[in-house]
Design a protein around this motif. Structure first.
Motif, short mmCIF file in Angstrom:
data_model
loop_
_atom_site.label_atom_id
_atom_site.label_comp_id
_atom_site.label_asym_id
_atom_site.label_seq_id
_atom_site.Cartn_x
_atom_site.Cartn_y
_atom_site.Cartn_z
N SER A 183 21.43 -1.18 79.49
CA SER A 183 21.51 -2.47 80.17
C SER A 183 20.16 -3.18 80.12
CB SER A 183 22.02 -2.30 81.60
OG SER A 183 21.07 -1.65 82.38
N ALA A 184 19.05 -2.41 80.12
CA ALA A 184 17.73 -3.05 80.00
C ALA A 184 17.54 -3.62 78.61
CB ALA A 184 16.63 -2.02 80.30
N VAL A 185 17.91 -2.85 77.58
CA VAL A 185 17.72 -3.31 76.20
C VAL A 185 18.62 -4.51 75.91
CG1 VAL A 185 18.11 -2.65 73.79
CG2 VAL A 185 16.95 -1.08 75.33
N ASP A 186 19.82 -4.46 76.47
CA ASP A 186 20.78 -5.53 76.21
C ASP A 186 20.32 -6.85 76.85
OD1 ASP A 186 23.18 -6.26 74.98
OD2 ASP A 186 24.18 -6.32 76.93
N ASN A 187 19.55 -6.75 77.94
CA ASN A 187 19.08 -7.95 78.61
C ASN A 187 17.75 -8.46 78.08
OD1 ASN A 187 21.24 -8.26 80.35
ND2 ASN A 187 20.40 -6.80 81.83
N LEU A 188 17.24 -7.82 77.02
CA LEU A 188 15.97 -8.26 76.44
C LEU A 188 16.04 -9.73 76.07
CD1 LEU A 188 14.80 -5.56 73.87
CD2 LEU A 188 13.51 -6.49 75.79
N ASP A 189 14.93 -10.42 76.34
CA ASP A 189 14.84 -11.81 75.95
C ASP A 189 14.38 -11.86 74.49
OD1 ASP A 189 14.41 -14.44 75.60
OD2 ASP A 189 13.16 -14.72 77.39
N ARG A 190 15.34 -12.09 73.59
CA ARG A 190 15.02 -11.99 72.16
C ARG A 190 14.07 -13.08 71.70
NH1 ARG A 190 20.58 -9.75 69.93
NH2 ARG A 190 20.58 -7.92 71.24
N SER A 191 14.13 -14.25 72.37
CA SER A 191 13.25 -15.33 71.93
C SER A 191 11.78 -14.94 72.12
CB SER A 191 13.57 -16.62 72.70
OG SER A 191 13.43 -16.39 74.08
N ASN A 202 2.07 -7.82 65.20
CA ASN A 202 2.90 -6.98 64.34
C ASN A 202 3.96 -6.28 65.20
OD1 ASN A 202 1.81 -4.64 65.53
ND2 ASN A 202 0.13 -4.58 64.05
N ARG A 203 4.78 -5.44 64.53
CA ARG A 203 5.91 -4.84 65.25
C ARG A 203 5.46 -3.93 66.38
NH1 ARG A 203 10.82 -4.65 63.08
NH2 ARG A 203 11.16 -6.21 61.47
N VAL A 204 4.42 -3.16 66.11
CA VAL A 204 3.95 -2.22 67.14
C VAL A 204 3.43 -2.99 68.35
CG1 VAL A 204 2.31 -0.40 67.67
CG2 VAL A 204 3.41 -0.46 65.42
N GLN A 205 2.62 -4.02 68.09
CA GLN A 205 2.10 -4.82 69.19
C GLN A 205 3.24 -5.47 69.97
OE1 GLN A 205 -0.38 -7.24 66.68
NE2 GLN A 205 -2.26 -6.41 67.58
N THR A 206 4.20 -6.00 69.24
CA THR A 206 5.33 -6.65 69.90
C THR A 206 6.09 -5.66 70.78
OG1 THR A 206 5.55 -8.12 68.03
CG2 THR A 206 7.44 -7.97 69.51
N PHE A 207 6.26 -4.44 70.24
CA PHE A 207 6.98 -3.44 71.01
C PHE A 207 6.22 -3.11 72.30
CE2 PHE A 207 7.90 0.97 72.15
CZ PHE A 207 9.27 0.89 72.30
N VAL A 208 4.91 -2.87 72.16
CA VAL A 208 4.13 -2.44 73.32
C VAL A 208 3.98 -3.56 74.34
CG1 VAL A 208 1.86 -1.64 74.07
CG2 VAL A 208 2.93 -0.66 72.02
N LYS A 209 3.78 -4.80 73.85
CA LYS A 209 3.45 -5.89 74.78
C LYS A 209 4.69 -6.64 75.28
CE LYS A 209 -1.16 -5.96 74.11
NZ LYS A 209 -2.26 -6.05 75.04
N VAL A 210 5.75 -6.64 74.51
CA VAL A 210 6.91 -7.45 74.90
C VAL A 210 8.12 -6.59 75.26
CG1 VAL A 210 8.49 -9.28 74.20
CG2 VAL A 210 6.10 -9.33 73.44
N VAL A 211 8.50 -5.70 74.33
CA VAL A 211 9.75 -4.97 74.53
C VAL A 211 9.61 -3.92 75.64
CG1 VAL A 211 11.45 -3.46 73.43
CG2 VAL A 211 10.42 -5.33 72.14
N LEU A 212 8.54 -3.14 75.56
CA LEU A 212 8.36 -2.05 76.52
C LEU A 212 8.30 -2.55 77.97
CD1 LEU A 212 8.33 0.94 76.05
CD2 LEU A 212 5.84 0.90 76.08
N PRO A 213 7.47 -3.56 78.28
CA PRO A 213 7.43 -4.00 79.69
C PRO A 213 8.79 -4.50 80.18
CG PRO A 213 5.62 -4.96 78.45
CD PRO A 213 6.50 -4.29 77.45
N GLN A 214 9.54 -5.16 79.30
CA GLN A 214 10.83 -5.68 79.74
C GLN A 214 11.86 -4.59 79.98
OE1 GLN A 214 12.77 -9.16 78.14
NE2 GLN A 214 10.95 -9.66 76.99
#
Lengths: 294, 278
Positions: A183-191, A202-214
């Motif tokens: 449910s957390a991953v599904d609610n990710l703000d893709r924009s 890059n992908r790693v930075q995006t993952f750590v800074k955007v995806v992980l906190p969300q």
């Protein structure tokens, strides 16, 4: 409550749960707390006298005459905590990519795989554990396959080891980690992810800074839901673990069904309860803090 | 996903994950058709004997003198299944009534202890079952209550009430209180409003909660294990005992039947949920 008839209705609605859980939930927990500081009777049962050596046996202030300090109890407690932590980490590693994958599927396939992940909820826990017994046996399927493929020469001894216990717990707990994560991953703000990538991260930075906190709330939720039943588990180590896979739940069971030392078993249960309440308290205060910032 | 190789890797990982979840179940199903009565890990030939023996349909497998093919569990298993169903039926009824009443009370009335109740109702779900199990065991023994099917039912209700409460509360949150207010304004009593306005709207939530309670009750092992005494045992405790004593081939057939039943119940649950959203 302005209206008297309303408070009568409220009383009628709340009386059953208050009575039932008061008598059959709070009272038993209170009795455990009480028994944990009573003297064990000679032939099972208790004597009504204060006794702190039950805890002393575990934590090291035993009197050395009747109750002897055995470091094994603390070791088993630490083992239970580390098995539970390991179960959390492994289920997280397994579920995170899969949750991501399922959330990107088309509507129809998403329904199919969500059904497949919830199905184990409905099927028997003991049956699923029994399956691993068949697979991990020295004469079992895994060894048969490994021997046939020439990967090993002698059957691996996996059953009745800590590995088997952790494997079994991971298997049983996977759905509990998956659902909050999903449910957390599904609610990710893709924009936000796209913005991060477009702006040169890059992908790693995006993952750590955007995806992980969300997705952190989902991770924390899953971790709590997996950790709590794991730490007090006694069925999985009973079926798949040997002496080296013994956990605190097995100790408790022994005190009640074979050693007949109820006060000591109660003291061990109090420790499980303390661990669980601590974890709950931390997660609740964390969630409240996070909610306050948002 | 911009990166097709990454997506392929992710797909492979995910499919392996689902294989990991389902492979053990198929292993049991496979072995349940193995005719080898001595070593069930070695495939001999295909047979339905374990099923027919278990269901009491075949003479050969109920023949005690033929040790190899004798199925000893039939009577015990059916008794355990009957106990499980009885317990689940009573537990579901009691916990659904109590859980629903609690959810209505906490959603529709404002009172001082509301927050306390909301938090407190989470505890039975979060409390490790072994702690609850031994707490109940000491309690029943202390007040001199014999362990029986009644103590199993009580044990199950202590935590299943909370599950029903959560499900019904979620449904409650989606309802419009204006309908009930209208009913009250038009002169209906609290009881009539509850029966004619609130309960019909809550029905899918109540049904969902009841189904969940039934399924968990049928599967509960730990609490039942501690409060069941020596007489009545439920199906999970019976299987647990079989595993501890050393397994006999018929357990694969029992396990397969349980897996089959759970697939049916899960499908039923899914169907109910899809109807609810229509």
């Amino acid at each position: 409550m302005a209206n008297r008839r309303q408070s009568v209705a409220l009383g009628i609605l709340l009386a059953p749960v208050t009575l039932f859980l008061g008598v059959f939930f709070l009272l038993p927990l209170g009795i455990i707390a009480l028994f944990s500081v009573l003297t064990p009777g000679l032939y099972g049962g208790v004597e009504w006298a204060f006794y702190h050596w039950n805890y002393g046996r575990i934590f090291g202030w035993a009197d050395g005459i009747i109750e002897i300090y055995e470091p094994i109890y603390l070791q088993i407690l630490l083992r239970s905590l580390s098995f539970a932590a390991l179960t959390v980490i492994l289920t997280l590693i397994l579920c995170y990519p899969v949750a991501f994958w399922v959330s990107r599927l088309s509507e129809r396939w998403r329904l199919v795989f969500m059904f497949l992940i919830t199905l184990p909820f409905f099927s028997s826990l003991i049956v699923r554990l029994y399956a691993w017994l068949l697979i991990l046996k020295p004469s079992g399927l895994l060894n048969a396959a490994l021997l046939a493929l020439g990967i090993v020469d002698v059957p691996l001894e996996i059953l009745y080891t800590p590995t088997a216990v952790v494997l079994g717990m991971v298997y049983v707990m996977v759905p509990f980690m998956f659902l909050p994560l999903y449910s957390a991953v599904d609610n990710l703000d893709r924009s936000q992810i796209e913005a991060s990538l477009d702006l040169g991260a890059n992908r790693v930075q995006t993952f750590v800074k955007v995806v992980l906190p969300q997705t952190l709330p989902g991770i924390m939720g899953g971790a709590v839901i997996v950790f709590i039943p794991s730490v007090g588990n006694f069925v999985v180590p009973d079926v798949l673990g040997g002496a080296k896979g013994l956990m605190i739940g097995n100790l408790v069971e022994q005190q009640f069904l074979s050693s007949r030392n109820w006060p000591f078993g109660s003291a061990l249960s109090m420790i499980i309860m303390a661990v669980v309440l601590t974890v709950l308290l931390i997660s609740v205060t964390r969630a409240r803090k996070a909610g306050g910032h948002a | 996903m911009r990166n097709p190789i990454g997506w392929a890797g992710l797909t492979a990982f995910s499919l392996a994950f689902f294989a990991f979840i389902y492979a053990p179940l198929f292993v049991i199903i496979g072995y349940s058709f193995n005719s080898n009565p001595v070593n069930m890990m070695i495939w001999e030939s295909f047979t339905l004997d374990w099923y027919t023996g278990l269901l009491g349909l075949s003479d050969r497998t109920t023949d005690v003198s033929n040790r190899a093919a004798y199925v000893e569990s039939t009577g015990l298993m059916l008794a355990a299944l009957r106990t499980s169903l009885t317990v689940a039926l009573f537990t579901t009824t009691i916990s659904t009534v109590i859980g629903t009443a609690t959810a209505i009370a906490l959603a529709r009335y404002r009172f001082r202890l509301r927050g306390v109740y909301n938090g407190f109702l989470m505890l039975p779900m979060m409390m490790p079952d072994i702690v609850l199990g031994i707490g109940l065991l000491i309690f029943f023994v202390s007040i001199g209550m014999n362990l029986s099917i009644l103590t199993i039912i009580i044990g199950h209700c202590t935590f299943l009430t909370s599950y029903v409460f959560i499900i019904v509360q979620a449904r409650m949150a989606g309802l419009d209180p204006a309908l009930e207010e209208a009913s009250a304004d038009l002169g209906a009593s609290e009881w009539v409003t509850l029966r004619k306005v609130l309960l019909p709207q809550l029905a899918p939530g109540i049904l969902g909660g009841a189904l969940l309670a039934f399924v968990i009750s049928m599967d509960d092992l730990v609490i039942t294990y501690f409060v069941s005494g020596t007489g009545d045992t439920t199906l999970p405790v019976f299987i647990f005992g079989m595993i501890r004593r050393g397994v006999k081939p018929e357990i694969n057939a029992i396990a397969t039947l349980i897996i089959l039943a759970s697939v049916v119940i899960a499908a039923l649950g899914l169907w109910l949920r899809s109807r609810k959203t229509d």
